[in-house]
Design a protein around this motif. Structure first.
Motif, PDB file in Angstrom:
ATOM      1  N   SER A  16       7.233 -13.297  -7.867  1.00 46.10           N
ATOM      2  CA  SER A  16       6.009 -13.079  -8.640  1.00 46.10           C
ATOM      3  C   SER A  16       4.859 -12.608  -7.761  1.00 46.10           C
ATOM      4  O   SER A  16       3.816 -12.195  -8.272  1.00 46.10           O
ATOM      5  N   ASP A  17       5.042 -12.670  -6.426  1.00 47.99           N
ATOM      6  CA  ASP A  17       3.967 -12.289  -5.525  1.00 47.99           C
ATOM      7  C   ASP A  17       4.401 -11.364  -4.389  1.00 47.99           C
ATOM      8  O   ASP A  17       3.585 -10.971  -3.550  1.00 47.99           O
ATOM      9  N   GLY A  18       5.699 -11.013  -4.321  1.00 52.24           N
ATOM     10  CA  GLY A  18       6.187 -10.161  -3.255  1.00 52.24           C
ATOM     11  C   GLY A  18       6.443 -10.885  -1.950  1.00 52.24           C
ATOM     12  O   GLY A  18       6.899 -10.285  -0.979  1.00 52.24           O
ATOM     13  N   GLN A  19       6.165 -12.173  -1.908  1.00 53.75           N
ATOM     14  CA  GLN A  19       6.342 -12.953  -0.685  1.00 53.75           C
ATOM     15  C   GLN A  19       7.441 -14.002  -0.834  1.00 53.75           C
ATOM     16  O   GLN A  19       8.345 -14.097  -0.019  1.00 53.75           O
ATOM     17  N   THR A  20       7.341 -14.809  -1.878  1.00 53.04           N
ATOM     18  CA  THR A  20       8.318 -15.869  -2.125  1.00 53.04           C
ATOM     19  C   THR A  20       9.312 -15.397  -3.176  1.00 53.04           C
ATOM     20  O   THR A  20       8.912 -14.938  -4.247  1.00 53.04           O
ATOM     21  N   TRP A  21      10.608 -15.517  -2.854  1.00 46.50           N
ATOM     22  CA  TRP A  21      11.652 -15.004  -3.724  1.00 46.50           C
ATOM     23  C   TRP A  21      12.573 -16.122  -4.175  1.00 46.50           C
ATOM     24  O   TRP A  21      12.901 -17.018  -3.410  1.00 46.50           O
ATOM     25  N   GLN A  22      12.980 -16.053  -5.430  1.00 47.91           N
ATOM     26  CA  GLN A  22      13.992 -16.944  -5.988  1.00 47.91           C
ATOM     27  C   GLN A  22      15.266 -16.140  -6.194  1.00 47.91           C
ATOM     28  O   GLN A  22      15.215 -14.948  -6.508  1.00 47.91           O
ATOM     29  N   GLY A  24       6.134  -9.378 -11.914  1.00 46.83           N
ATOM     30  CA  GLY A  24       6.731  -9.552 -10.608  1.00 46.83           C
ATOM     31  C   GLY A  24       7.711  -8.453 -10.290  1.00 46.83           C
ATOM     32  O   GLY A  24       7.758  -7.406 -10.954  1.00 46.83           O
ATOM     33  N   ALA A  25       8.507  -8.681  -9.243  1.00 46.06           N
ATOM     34  CA  ALA A  25       9.483  -7.704  -8.771  1.00 46.06           C
ATOM     35  C   ALA A  25      10.869  -8.321  -8.790  1.00 46.06           C
ATOM     36  O   ALA A  25      11.038  -9.517  -8.538  1.00 46.06           O
ATOM     37  N   VAL A  26      11.886  -7.491  -9.072  1.00 49.51           N
ATOM     38  CA  VAL A  26      13.259  -7.948  -9.184  1.00 49.51           C
ATOM     39  C   VAL A  26      14.166  -7.003  -8.413  1.00 49.51           C
ATOM     40  O   VAL A  26      13.967  -5.784  -8.430  1.00 49.51           O
ATOM     41  N   ALA A  27      15.161  -7.559  -7.727  1.00 51.27           N
ATOM     42  CA  ALA A  27      16.245  -6.779  -7.122  1.00 51.27           C
ATOM     43  C   ALA A  27      17.553  -7.340  -7.634  1.00 51.27           C
ATOM     44  O   ALA A  27      17.759  -8.562  -7.633  1.00 51.27           O
ATOM     45  N   VAL A  28      18.432  -6.478  -8.109  1.00 50.95           N
ATOM     46  CA  VAL A  28      19.694  -6.904  -8.707  1.00 50.95           C
ATOM     47  C   VAL A  28      20.837  -6.125  -8.069  1.00 50.95           C
ATOM     48  O   VAL A  28      20.731  -4.910  -7.864  1.00 50.95           O
ATOM     49  N   SER A  29      21.929  -6.816  -7.753  1.00 51.40           N
ATOM     50  CA  SER A  29      23.115  -6.158  -7.205  1.00 51.40           C
ATOM     51  C   SER A  29      24.323  -6.607  -8.023  1.00 51.40           C
ATOM     52  O   SER A  29      24.611  -7.804  -8.128  1.00 51.40           O
ATOM     53  N   VAL A  30      25.009  -5.642  -8.614  1.00 48.09           N
ATOM     54  CA  VAL A  30      26.144  -5.921  -9.486  1.00 48.09           C
ATOM     55  C   VAL A  30      27.316  -5.055  -9.056  1.00 48.09           C
ATOM     56  O   VAL A  30      27.150  -3.845  -8.865  1.00 48.09           O
ATOM     57  N   ASP A  41       0.794  -1.222   0.000  1.00 49.38           N
ATOM     58  CA  ASP A  41       0.000   0.000   0.000  1.00 49.38           C
ATOM     59  C   ASP A  41       0.827   1.273   0.000  1.00 49.38           C
ATOM     60  O   ASP A  41       0.273   2.376   0.012  1.00 49.38           O
ATOM     61  N   GLY A  42       2.166   1.173  -0.005  1.00 52.32           N
ATOM     62  CA  GLY A  42       3.030   2.340   0.004  1.00 52.32           C
ATOM     63  C   GLY A  42       3.255   2.936   1.369  1.00 52.32           C
ATOM     64  O   GLY A  42       4.111   3.804   1.534  1.00 52.32           O
ATOM     65  N   ARG A  43       2.509   2.485   2.376  1.00 52.38           N
ATOM     66  CA  ARG A  43       2.626   3.038   3.720  1.00 52.38           C
ATOM     67  C   ARG A  43       3.283   2.065   4.692  1.00 52.38           C
ATOM     68  O   ARG A  43       4.144   2.455   5.485  1.00 52.38           O
ATOM     69  N   SER A  44       2.868   0.819   4.666  1.00 49.37           N
ATOM     70  CA  SER A  44       3.406  -0.200   5.569  1.00 49.37           C
ATOM     71  C   SER A  44       4.434  -1.031   4.819  1.00 49.37           C
ATOM     72  O   SER A  44       4.142  -1.561   3.737  1.00 49.37           O
ATOM     73  N   TRP A  45       5.639  -1.163   5.412  1.00 56.99           N
ATOM     74  CA  TRP A  45       6.738  -1.839   4.749  1.00 56.99           C
ATOM     75  C   TRP A  45       7.241  -3.003   5.586  1.00 56.99           C
ATOM     76  O   TRP A  45       7.174  -2.985   6.820  1.00 56.99           O
ATOM     77  N   ALA A  46       7.750  -4.022   4.910  1.00 58.18           N
ATOM     78  CA  ALA A  46       8.320  -5.186   5.588  1.00 58.18           C
ATOM     79  C   ALA A  46       9.545  -5.652   4.824  1.00 58.18           C
ATOM     80  O   ALA A  46       9.605  -5.527   3.588  1.00 58.18           O
ATOM     81  N   GLN A  47      10.525  -6.170   5.558  1.00 57.34           N
ATOM     82  CA  GLN A  47      11.683  -6.735   4.893  1.00 57.34           C
ATOM     83  C   GLN A  47      11.300  -8.056   4.252  1.00 57.34           C
ATOM     84  O   GLN A  47      10.665  -8.910   4.877  1.00 57.34           O
ATOM     85  N   ALA A  48      11.684  -8.198   2.981  1.00 61.40           N
ATOM     86  CA  ALA A  48      11.387  -9.431   2.265  1.00 61.40           C
ATOM     87  C   ALA A  48      12.263 -10.560   2.781  1.00 61.40           C
ATOM     88  O   ALA A  48      13.449 -10.348   3.092  1.00 61.40           O
ATOM     89  N   GLU A  49      11.679 -11.731   2.905  1.00 56.69           N
ATOM     90  CA  GLU A  49      12.443 -12.898   3.333  1.00 56.69           C
ATOM     91  C   GLU A  49      13.143 -13.482   2.119  1.00 56.69           C
ATOM     92  O   GLU A  49      12.594 -14.303   1.391  1.00 56.69           O
ATOM     93  N   THR A  50      14.357 -13.029   1.896  1.00 55.11           N
ATOM     94  CA  THR A  50      15.110 -13.398   0.704  1.00 55.11           C
ATOM     95  C   THR A  50      16.509 -13.844   1.087  1.00 55.11           C
ATOM     96  O   THR A  50      16.963 -13.645   2.209  1.00 55.11           O
ATOM     97  N   GLU A  51      17.173 -14.434   0.108  1.00 51.66           N
ATOM     98  CA  GLU A  51      18.608 -14.620   0.241  1.00 51.66           C
ATOM     99  C   GLU A  51      19.246 -13.234   0.263  1.00 51.66           C
ATOM    100  O   GLU A  51      18.766 -12.308  -0.399  1.00 51.66           O
ATOM    101  N   PRO A  52      20.318 -13.031   1.051  1.00 54.46           N
ATOM    102  CA  PRO A  52      20.904 -11.688   1.125  1.00 54.46           C
ATOM    103  C   PRO A  52      21.547 -11.279  -0.189  1.00 54.46           C
ATOM    104  O   PRO A  52      22.187 -12.080  -0.863  1.00 54.46           O
TER     105      PRO A  52
END
Length: 312
Positions: free
Chosen positions: A291-297, A271-277, A240-251
Protein backbone atom coordinates in the motif's frame (compact mmCIF):
# COMPACT_ATOMS: atom_id res chain seq x y z
CA UNK A 1 -25.33 -7.21 -6.84
CA UNK A 2 -23.81 -7.24 -10.32
CA UNK A 3 -26.14 -9.05 -12.71
CA UNK A 4 -24.30 -8.45 -15.98
CA UNK A 5 -21.16 -10.02 -17.43
CA UNK A 6 -18.35 -7.57 -18.13
CA UNK A 7 -15.88 -8.41 -20.86
CA UNK A 8 -13.45 -5.63 -19.93
CA UNK A 9 -13.11 -3.14 -17.08
CA UNK A 10 -10.68 -0.39 -16.00
CA UNK A 11 -10.83 2.55 -13.57
CA UNK A 12 -11.73 5.93 -15.03
CA UNK A 13 -11.38 8.96 -12.79
CA UNK A 14 -13.34 8.26 -9.63
CA UNK A 15 -15.37 5.49 -11.25
CA UNK A 16 -15.11 2.61 -13.70
CA UNK A 17 -15.80 1.92 -17.35
CA UNK A 18 -16.22 -1.43 -19.05
CA UNK A 19 -17.80 -3.28 -21.94
CA UNK A 20 -20.74 -5.63 -22.12
CA UNK A 21 -21.80 -7.91 -25.01
CA UNK A 22 -19.00 -6.57 -26.01
CA UNK A 23 -20.04 -3.54 -28.04
CA UNK A 24 -22.03 -1.87 -25.24
CA UNK A 25 -20.06 0.50 -23.01
CA UNK A 26 -21.07 0.52 -19.34
CA UNK A 27 -20.02 2.85 -16.54
CA UNK A 28 -20.16 2.77 -12.77
CA UNK A 29 -19.37 5.27 -9.99
CA UNK A 30 -18.68 2.55 -7.41
CA UNK A 31 -18.16 -0.81 -9.16
CA UNK A 32 -21.55 -2.03 -7.94
CA UNK A 33 -24.18 -0.09 -9.91
CA UNK A 34 -23.69 -0.18 -13.68
CA UNK A 35 -25.50 1.67 -16.46
CA UNK A 36 -25.22 1.69 -20.24
CA UNK A 37 -23.30 4.72 -21.47
CA UNK A 38 -24.96 7.06 -23.91
CA UNK A 39 -23.41 9.03 -26.79
CA UNK A 40 -20.12 7.15 -26.92
CA UNK A 41 -19.59 7.97 -30.59
CA UNK A 42 -19.27 4.29 -31.49
CA UNK A 43 -21.03 3.07 -34.61
CA UNK A 44 -23.38 0.07 -34.22
CA UNK A 45 -20.81 -2.30 -35.72
CA UNK A 46 -17.95 -1.05 -33.54
CA UNK A 47 -16.73 -2.08 -30.08
CA UNK A 48 -13.99 -0.94 -27.70
CA UNK A 49 -11.33 -2.76 -25.66
CA UNK A 50 -10.38 -0.69 -22.65
CA UNK A 51 -7.42 -2.76 -21.48
CA UNK A 52 -5.76 -2.02 -24.81
CA UNK A 53 -4.68 1.17 -23.05
CA UNK A 54 -5.26 1.69 -19.38
CA UNK A 55 -7.34 3.51 -16.83
CA UNK A 56 -6.54 5.73 -13.89
CA UNK A 57 -7.21 9.05 -12.21
CA UNK A 58 -7.19 10.95 -15.52
CA UNK A 59 -9.55 8.57 -17.29
CA UNK A 60 -9.53 5.48 -19.49
CA UNK A 61 -8.49 5.08 -23.12
CA UNK A 62 -9.31 2.13 -25.35
CA UNK A 63 -8.94 0.84 -28.87
CA UNK A 64 -11.94 0.95 -31.18
CA UNK A 65 -12.55 -2.29 -33.07
CA UNK A 66 -14.04 -1.89 -36.51
CA UNK A 67 -16.50 -4.08 -38.42
CA UNK A 68 -15.72 -7.80 -38.40
CA UNK A 69 -13.44 -7.29 -35.38
CA UNK A 70 -10.98 -5.16 -37.32
CA UNK A 71 -8.50 -4.83 -34.49
CA UNK A 72 -5.57 -2.88 -35.95
CA UNK A 73 -6.87 0.67 -36.12
CA UNK A 74 -5.80 4.18 -35.19
CA UNK A 75 -9.16 5.03 -33.60
CA UNK A 76 -9.25 5.64 -29.85
CA UNK A 77 -12.05 6.29 -27.36
CA UNK A 78 -11.36 8.27 -24.20
CA UNK A 79 -13.47 9.03 -21.13
CA UNK A 80 -12.29 11.08 -18.14
CA UNK A 81 -14.74 9.51 -15.71
CA UNK A 82 -17.38 7.56 -17.63
CA UNK A 83 -19.70 10.58 -18.03
CA UNK A 84 -18.48 11.74 -21.42
CA UNK A 85 -16.56 10.26 -24.36
CA UNK A 86 -14.08 11.67 -26.87
CA UNK A 87 -13.44 9.88 -30.15
CA UNK A 88 -9.94 10.30 -31.59
CA UNK A 89 -8.48 9.16 -34.90
CA UNK A 90 -4.71 9.45 -35.15
CA UNK A 91 -3.91 10.64 -38.71
CA UNK A 92 -1.85 8.24 -40.83
CA UNK A 93 0.51 11.04 -41.89
CA UNK A 94 1.39 11.65 -38.23
CA UNK A 95 2.18 7.96 -37.71
CA UNK A 96 4.24 8.19 -40.89
CA UNK A 97 4.59 4.47 -41.63
CA UNK A 98 3.91 2.57 -44.83
CA UNK A 99 1.31 -0.16 -44.48
CA UNK A 100 -1.79 -0.61 -42.32
CA UNK A 101 -0.94 1.75 -39.49
CA UNK A 102 -2.55 1.55 -36.06
CA UNK A 103 -2.12 2.04 -32.32
CA UNK A 104 -1.33 -0.97 -30.15
CA UNK A 105 -1.09 0.61 -26.74
CA UNK A 106 -1.54 3.98 -25.07
CA UNK A 107 -1.47 5.51 -21.61
CA UNK A 108 -3.19 8.55 -20.12
CA UNK A 109 -1.24 10.88 -17.84
CA UNK A 110 -1.71 14.28 -16.29
CA UNK A 111 -0.15 16.07 -19.29
CA UNK A 112 -1.87 14.07 -22.03
CA UNK A 113 -1.72 10.74 -23.89
CA UNK A 114 1.32 8.80 -25.11
CA UNK A 115 0.59 6.11 -27.70
CA UNK A 116 2.73 3.53 -29.49
CA UNK A 117 1.95 2.99 -33.16
CA UNK A 118 3.13 0.63 -35.87
CA UNK A 119 1.94 -1.35 -38.85
CA UNK A 120 -0.18 -4.45 -38.84
CA UNK A 121 2.28 -6.14 -41.15
CA UNK A 122 5.20 -5.63 -38.72
CA UNK A 123 3.10 -6.54 -35.69
CA UNK A 124 1.80 -9.80 -37.18
CA UNK A 125 5.27 -10.78 -38.36
CA UNK A 126 6.97 -9.87 -35.09
CA UNK A 127 8.53 -12.94 -33.52
CA UNK A 128 10.29 -11.26 -30.61
CA UNK A 129 13.35 -10.32 -32.66
CA UNK A 130 14.34 -6.79 -31.62
CA UNK A 131 14.79 -4.34 -34.44
CA UNK A 132 11.82 -5.60 -36.45
CA UNK A 133 8.80 -4.04 -34.75
CA UNK A 134 9.32 -0.49 -36.03
CA UNK A 135 7.19 1.36 -33.47
CA UNK A 136 6.84 5.13 -33.25
CA UNK A 137 5.73 7.11 -30.21
CA UNK A 138 3.02 9.76 -30.38
CA UNK A 139 1.83 12.43 -27.94
CA UNK A 140 -1.34 14.48 -27.66
CA UNK A 141 -2.60 16.96 -25.08
CA UNK A 142 -6.21 16.86 -26.26
CA UNK A 143 -6.62 13.70 -28.42
CA UNK A 144 -7.14 15.93 -31.44
CA UNK A 145 -3.67 17.21 -32.31
CA UNK A 146 -0.92 14.57 -32.40
CA UNK A 147 2.84 14.75 -32.80
CA UNK A 148 5.63 12.20 -32.99
CA UNK A 149 8.01 12.19 -30.04
CA UNK A 150 11.48 10.67 -29.90
CA UNK A 151 11.83 8.42 -26.85
CA UNK A 152 15.22 6.87 -27.50
CA UNK A 153 17.74 6.53 -30.35
CA UNK A 154 16.17 7.00 -33.81
CA UNK A 155 16.96 3.40 -34.75
CA UNK A 156 15.23 2.08 -31.62
CA UNK A 157 11.71 1.07 -32.65
CA UNK A 158 10.76 -1.83 -30.40
CA UNK A 159 8.79 0.14 -27.81
CA UNK A 160 6.46 -2.41 -26.26
CA UNK A 161 5.15 -0.87 -23.02
CA UNK A 162 4.01 2.58 -22.00
CA UNK A 163 2.65 3.41 -18.54
CA UNK A 164 1.63 6.59 -16.73
CA UNK A 165 1.63 7.61 -13.09
CA UNK A 166 1.24 10.94 -11.28
CA UNK A 167 4.95 11.67 -11.88
CA UNK A 168 5.00 11.03 -15.64
CA UNK A 169 5.40 8.25 -18.22
CA UNK A 170 7.62 5.18 -18.48
CA UNK A 171 8.47 3.44 -21.77
CA UNK A 172 10.15 0.04 -22.15
CA UNK A 173 11.72 -1.46 -25.27
CA UNK A 174 13.30 -4.82 -26.05
CA UNK A 175 16.87 -5.05 -27.34
CA UNK A 176 18.92 -7.67 -29.14
CA UNK A 177 19.38 -10.93 -27.14
CA UNK A 178 22.60 -10.82 -25.15
CA UNK A 179 22.66 -7.03 -24.97
CA UNK A 180 23.45 -5.32 -21.67
CA UNK A 181 21.13 -4.14 -20.32
CA UNK A 182 18.54 -6.49 -21.83
CA UNK A 183 15.89 -3.76 -21.91
CA UNK A 184 15.80 0.00 -22.50
CA UNK A 185 13.77 2.05 -20.02
CA UNK A 186 13.01 5.74 -20.54
CA UNK A 187 11.16 8.23 -18.34
CA UNK A 188 9.34 11.44 -19.24
CA UNK A 189 7.66 13.91 -16.86
CA UNK A 190 5.46 15.30 -19.64
CA UNK A 191 5.32 12.78 -22.53
CA UNK A 192 7.56 14.91 -24.77
CA UNK A 193 11.05 14.95 -23.28
CA UNK A 194 12.55 11.54 -22.45
CA UNK A 195 15.63 10.38 -20.55
CA UNK A 196 17.04 6.87 -20.20
CA UNK A 197 17.06 5.41 -16.69
CA UNK A 198 19.11 2.55 -15.29
CA UNK A 199 17.78 -0.31 -13.19
CA UNK A 200 19.68 -1.74 -10.16
CA UNK A 201 19.62 -5.32 -11.45
CA UNK A 202 22.44 -7.83 -11.90
CA UNK A 203 21.20 -9.46 -15.08
CA UNK A 204 21.66 -13.17 -15.69
CA UNK A 205 24.52 -13.48 -18.17
CA UNK A 206 23.85 -17.16 -18.92
CA UNK A 207 20.08 -17.68 -18.90
CA UNK A 208 18.55 -21.09 -19.60
CA UNK A 209 17.40 -21.70 -23.15
CA UNK A 210 14.00 -20.08 -23.65
CA UNK A 211 14.15 -18.16 -20.36
CA UNK A 212 13.19 -14.52 -20.45
CA UNK A 213 15.63 -11.79 -19.43
CA UNK A 214 14.58 -8.17 -19.13
CA UNK A 215 11.55 -6.15 -18.08
CA UNK A 216 8.38 -8.25 -18.20
CA UNK A 217 5.87 -5.67 -16.97
CA UNK A 218 5.53 -2.19 -15.50
CA UNK A 219 2.64 -0.33 -13.90
CA UNK A 220 2.01 3.19 -12.70
CA UNK A 221 0.32 3.74 -9.37
CA UNK A 222 -0.40 6.46 -6.83
CA UNK A 223 3.20 6.76 -5.60
CA UNK A 224 5.16 6.25 -8.83
CA UNK A 225 5.92 3.02 -10.67
CA UNK A 226 6.36 -0.69 -9.96
CA UNK A 227 8.34 -2.83 -12.39
CA UNK A 228 8.99 -6.58 -12.59
CA UNK A 229 12.03 -8.14 -14.26
CA UNK A 230 12.98 -11.66 -15.31
CA UNK A 231 16.48 -13.10 -15.25
CA UNK A 232 16.51 -12.52 -12.30
CA UNK A 233 12.92 -12.11 -11.12
CA UNK A 234 12.86 -8.91 -9.08
CA UNK A 235 10.35 -6.22 -8.11
CA UNK A 236 11.55 -2.62 -8.46
CA UNK A 237 9.86 0.58 -7.34
CA UNK A 238 10.39 4.25 -8.13
CA UNK A 239 8.75 7.34 -6.67
CA UNK A 240 9.97 9.65 -9.45
CA UNK A 241 10.52 7.39 -12.49
CA UNK A 242 14.26 8.08 -12.46
CA UNK A 243 15.68 6.49 -9.30
CA UNK A 244 14.88 2.81 -8.77
CA UNK A 245 15.34 0.39 -5.88
CA UNK A 246 14.68 -3.29 -5.42
CA UNK A 247 11.67 -3.83 -3.19
CA UNK A 248 12.31 -5.77 -0.01
CA UNK A 249 9.83 -8.55 -0.67
CA UNK A 250 9.45 -12.26 -0.52
CA UNK A 251 10.91 -13.63 -3.79
CA UNK A 252 8.56 -14.20 -6.67
CA UNK A 253 8.97 -17.63 -8.32
CA UNK A 254 10.90 -17.23 -11.55
CA UNK A 255 9.46 -20.19 -13.52
CA UNK A 256 12.69 -20.08 -15.52
CA UNK A 257 11.97 -23.56 -16.89
CA UNK A 258 8.40 -22.59 -17.77
CA UNK A 259 8.52 -19.84 -20.42
CA UNK A 260 4.74 -20.03 -20.77
CA UNK A 261 4.24 -18.51 -17.33
CA UNK A 262 3.34 -14.88 -16.79
CA UNK A 263 4.34 -12.15 -14.38
CA UNK A 264 2.42 -8.89 -14.07
CA UNK A 265 2.68 -5.56 -12.32
CA UNK A 266 -0.53 -3.75 -11.40
CA UNK A 267 -1.13 -0.40 -9.75
CA UNK A 268 -3.96 1.78 -8.48
CA UNK A 269 -4.75 4.43 -5.89
CA UNK A 270 -4.85 1.64 -3.28
CA UNK A 271 -1.39 0.22 -3.86
CA UNK A 272 0.89 -1.85 -6.06
CA UNK A 273 0.72 -5.56 -6.91
CA UNK A 274 3.14 -8.04 -8.50
CA UNK A 275 1.80 -11.44 -9.56
CA UNK A 276 3.64 -14.47 -10.95
CA UNK A 277 1.64 -17.39 -12.35
CA UNK A 278 3.10 -20.43 -14.15
CA UNK A 279 1.89 -22.00 -17.35
CA UNK A 280 1.68 -25.33 -15.53
CA UNK A 281 -0.84 -24.95 -12.66
CA UNK A 282 0.86 -27.64 -10.58
CA UNK A 283 3.77 -25.26 -9.98
CA UNK A 284 1.59 -22.83 -8.01
CA UNK A 285 1.93 -19.06 -8.03
CA UNK A 286 2.57 -16.03 -5.84
CA UNK A 287 1.42 -12.44 -5.38
CA UNK A 288 2.86 -9.41 -3.60
CA UNK A 289 0.95 -6.32 -2.43
CA UNK A 290 2.06 -3.00 -1.01
CA UNK A 291 0.00 0.00 0.00
CA UNK A 292 3.04 2.27 0.29
CA UNK A 293 5.75 0.80 -1.97
CA UNK A 294 7.89 -0.05 1.04
CA UNK A 295 6.20 -2.79 3.06
CA UNK A 296 4.98 -5.80 1.09
CA UNK A 297 2.64 -8.66 1.95
CA UNK A 298 2.88 -11.95 0.09
CA UNK A 299 0.56 -14.81 -0.79
CA UNK A 300 1.37 -18.09 -2.47
CA UNK A 301 -0.63 -21.12 -3.50
CA UNK A 302 -0.11 -24.48 -5.14
CA UNK A 303 -3.28 -23.83 -7.14
CA UNK A 304 -3.26 -20.47 -8.98
CA UNK A 305 -6.99 -20.87 -9.58
CA UNK A 306 -7.74 -20.84 -5.84
CA UNK A 307 -6.20 -17.68 -4.38
CA UNK A 308 -6.77 -16.66 -0.76
CA UNK A 309 -9.08 -13.69 -0.30
CA UNK A 310 -6.33 -11.37 0.94
CA UNK A 311 -4.88 -10.01 4.18
CA UNK A 312 -6.73 -10.31 7.43
Amino acid sequence: ELDIVLGDIVPAGDGFVGTRDPEVVVTSPDGVTWTDAAETGLAPEESVAWTFGDGGPWGAIGQVFGPDDEWFTSDLLFTPDGTGFVRADVPADVIGLEGTAGIWTASVGESGVVALAGTQEAFEGYMGQPGTLGAVALFSEDLQTWEQVQIGPPEMGDWQMIEASPVGFLAVAAVQPGSTPPALVYFSPDGREWDQVSLPVEWDATPAEGARVGVVDVAGWRDGFVLVTAGPTTVLTSADGRSWAQAETEPLPSFADDPGGNTWALGSSLGAVAVSVPFRPAQGGAALFSSDGQTWQSWSTDDPFAWPSGPE
